[in-house]
Design an enzyme around this catalytic site. Structure first.
Site, PDB file in Angstrom:
ATOM      1  CG  ASN A 123      25.927 -28.448 -17.620  1.00  0.00           C
ATOM      2  OD1 ASN A 123      25.535 -27.397 -18.124  1.00  0.00           O
ATOM      3  ND2 ASN A 123      25.121 -29.462 -17.397  1.00  0.00           N
ATOM      4  CB  CYS A 124      32.819 -29.375 -18.770  1.00  0.00           C
ATOM      5  SG  CYS A 124      34.587 -29.430 -18.475  1.00  0.00           S
TER       6      CYS A 124
END
Length: 105
Positions: free
Chosen positions: A8-9
């Protein structure tokens, strides 16, 4: 090439998109290979701990004063991302210098 980070980065996703032949290893779900964290800490030292992260801000002073490798094992999101491994060489972050060293734009 392996990119160690979080799925999710945003920065990890940018790195993955710029290097389509690479593989993202989610350190939260998959963990890190034995010895890689120690090697990265030996190379990058305190820069491996992201003190600007939300996770860091959520730690109390006693936790922050703990041993960095123990902190990174307990809280994988504390690691500065991405950590990139290519042919045994390690790169940290996704700045202009890292992209130039990897030959990507």
């Amino acid at each position: 090439m392996k990119i160690y980070g979080l799925k999710n980065c945003d920065t990890c996703r940018k790195a993955l998109k710029s290097s389509p032949d690479s593989v993202l290893v989610d350190i939260r779900t998959d963990g890190m290979p034995e010895g890689l964290l120690e090697t990265a800490y030996g190379q990058f030292g305190a820069k491996l701990v992201n003190t600007r992260s939300t996770t860091w801000r959520g730690l109390d002073e006693a936790e922050r004063a703990g041993e960095p490798l123990a902190l990174l094992r307990a809280h994988p999101a504390l690691m500065k991302r991405p950590l990139i491994e290519r042919d045994g060489e390690l790169f940290l972050g996704w700045d202009q210098n890292t992209r130039a060293a990897l030959g990507v734009s």
